[in-house]
Motif scaffolding. Structure first.
Motif, PDB file in Angstrom:
ATOM      1  N   THR A  65       0.812  -1.125  -0.136  1.00  0.00           N
ATOM      2  CA  THR A  65       0.232   0.097   0.063  1.00  0.00           C
ATOM      3  C   THR A  65       0.816   1.175  -0.012  1.00  0.00           C
ATOM      4  N   GLY A  66       2.137   1.079  -0.055  1.00  0.00           N
ATOM      5  CA  GLY A  66       3.124   2.102   0.008  1.00  0.00           C
ATOM      6  C   GLY A  66       3.544   2.267   1.141  1.00  0.00           C
ATOM      7  N   GLN A  67       4.936   2.843   1.437  1.00  0.00           N
ATOM      8  CA  GLN A  67       5.583   2.819   2.569  1.00  0.00           C
ATOM      9  C   GLN A  67       4.994   3.780   3.467  1.00  0.00           C
ATOM     10  N   HIS A  68       4.489   3.487   4.653  1.00  0.00           N
ATOM     11  CA  HIS A  68       4.123   4.242   5.779  1.00  0.00           C
ATOM     12  C   HIS A  68       3.592   3.644   7.108  1.00  0.00           C
ATOM     13  N   SER A  69       3.442   4.206   8.114  1.00  0.00           N
ATOM     14  CA  SER A  69       3.157   3.659   9.299  1.00  0.00           C
ATOM     15  C   SER A  69       1.502   3.563   9.081  1.00  0.00           C
ATOM     16  N   GLY A  70       0.973   2.344   8.887  1.00  0.00           N
ATOM     17  CA  GLY A  70      -0.307   1.963   8.548  1.00  0.00           C
ATOM     18  C   GLY A  70      -1.086   0.869   9.529  1.00  0.00           C
TER      19      GLY A  70
END
Length: 358
Positions: free
Chosen positions: A125-130
């Protein structure tokens, strides 16, 4: 259950004080639990431990179950995973999100209950704190915006495919919890409440009260499954969200708080840990403090590395707090003026712990 800094796993039965040492996992940096399984973030991903004890909530009564405890194995991933659980450990799923790769993983709880780790989906889903939050046979998954922050929540079926028309904005999405009403996700502007019925997902935005400007709620906790949830409100006190009434309450306290949890009992108790290591109990309706302990874990509080593993758990009658440096777990009768009921010695040093069977 307790896990020490090296990964040794142990169990203490609160009914008869018997102890069991299950073996060793990789050295953990964080641990989450749904009341049956422990999900430990390790350098390889997430190691899973089955305590073998769990409860099925039938609203007006409970069923209690027991199986053999075991170490189940590992789910590979990079970075400190965010673990999102539901209220049932034998059906539905458990969500893992690995921030360094932006991978959202949904595990099959029925397979876990049979000793098998099975991924229902793994999507990027794309690099992030999810977040990957189980709901209605699938999961709510955050997706990254241009700045690498979670800006949108989408519902994905159990096979990973997104459902058309089931996405909603949630700026800077952080923190989640499942209540008896539905799934809560924290947003910069309030909370997102998601419910599922017959495969259809409904989203409601619950904005913060007008005129409040404190930090948003991101670390939700409560007595498992109850409608009300609590979260620290920066240095000002406590956010209390009633998901049944769809209302927020800001409770201001004299002491900044590190951990808070809503017992959601008849007296609306909120149990909290302050920065001195005291457990404080508040009346959720009035906001008044109704009890407090002496400082319980001064050495753990003084060590930031140990403090990350300190957990405050609330059940119907007691609260439990681990003290890693002191090497014990405290049992507190929160409805009895925060009386210290027992000091528990666990078979492994409780760098991390979870109350299971609830």
């Amino acid at each position: 259950m307790s896990i020490d800094a090296a990964g040794a796993v142990g169990m203490l039965d609160l009914l008869d004080d018997t102890t069991t040492e299950l073996g060793t996992i990789s050295a953990p940096s964080a641990v989450a639990s749904d009341g049956r399984y422990l999900f430990a973030t390790t350098p390889q991903g997430v190691d899973i431990v089955d305590s073998g004890v769990w409860t099925w909530d039938h609203v007006d009564h409970f069923h209690y179950y027991r199986a053999d405890p075991k170490l189940l194995g590992n789910v590979t991933g990079e970075g400190t995973a965010t673990v999102s659980t539901s209220n049932t450990s034998t059906v539905g799923g458990t969500g893992l999100f690995f921030p360094l790769t932006g991978e959202a993983v949904l595990l099959d709880n029925e397979a876990l209950s049979q000793g098998e780790i099975r991924e229902l989906f793994r999507i990027e889903t794309g690099q992030h704190s999810g977040l990957a939050v189980p709901l209605g046979g699938g999961a709510l998954v955050t997706h990254a915006g241009d700045r690498g922050q979670a800006t949108e929540v989408r519902f994905h079926r159990a096979d990973g495919t997104p459902v058309d028309g089931s996405s909603v904005e949630c700026p800077d999405a952080q923190g989640t919890i499942t209540t008896r009403v539905g799934v809560v996700i924290g947003c910069a502007t309030g909370a997102l409440l998601a419910t599922a019925e017959d495969g259809d997902v409904t989203f409601e935005h619950l904005p913060y009260p007008e005129g409040t400007h404190t930090q948003p709620a991101v670390e939700f906790d409560n007595r498992k499954g109850r409608p009300s949830v609590a979260a620290p409100a920066g240095d000002e006190g406590i956010w209390l969200l009633d998901t049944r009434a769809r209302t927020w309450q800001l409770i201001q306290t004299t002491e900044p708080l590190l951990r808070v949890s809503a017992a959601d009992d008849a007296d609306e108790h909120i149990v909290a840990l302050d920065r001195s290591g005291r457990v404080r109990v508040y009346d959720g309706s009035s906001g008044d403090e109704v009890g407090a302990t002496e400082p319980l874990l001064p050495r753990s509080i003084a060590d930031p590395a140990l403090l990350d593993g300190v957990e405050l758990t609330v059940d119907r009658q007691r609260a439990y707090l681990n003290a890693p440096a002191e090497g014990v777990v405290y049992e507190i009768a929160y409805a009895d003026n925060a009386r210290l009921a027992r000091t528990l010695e666990t078979p492994t040093t409780p760098a991390f712990f979870a109350e299971t069977g609830r």
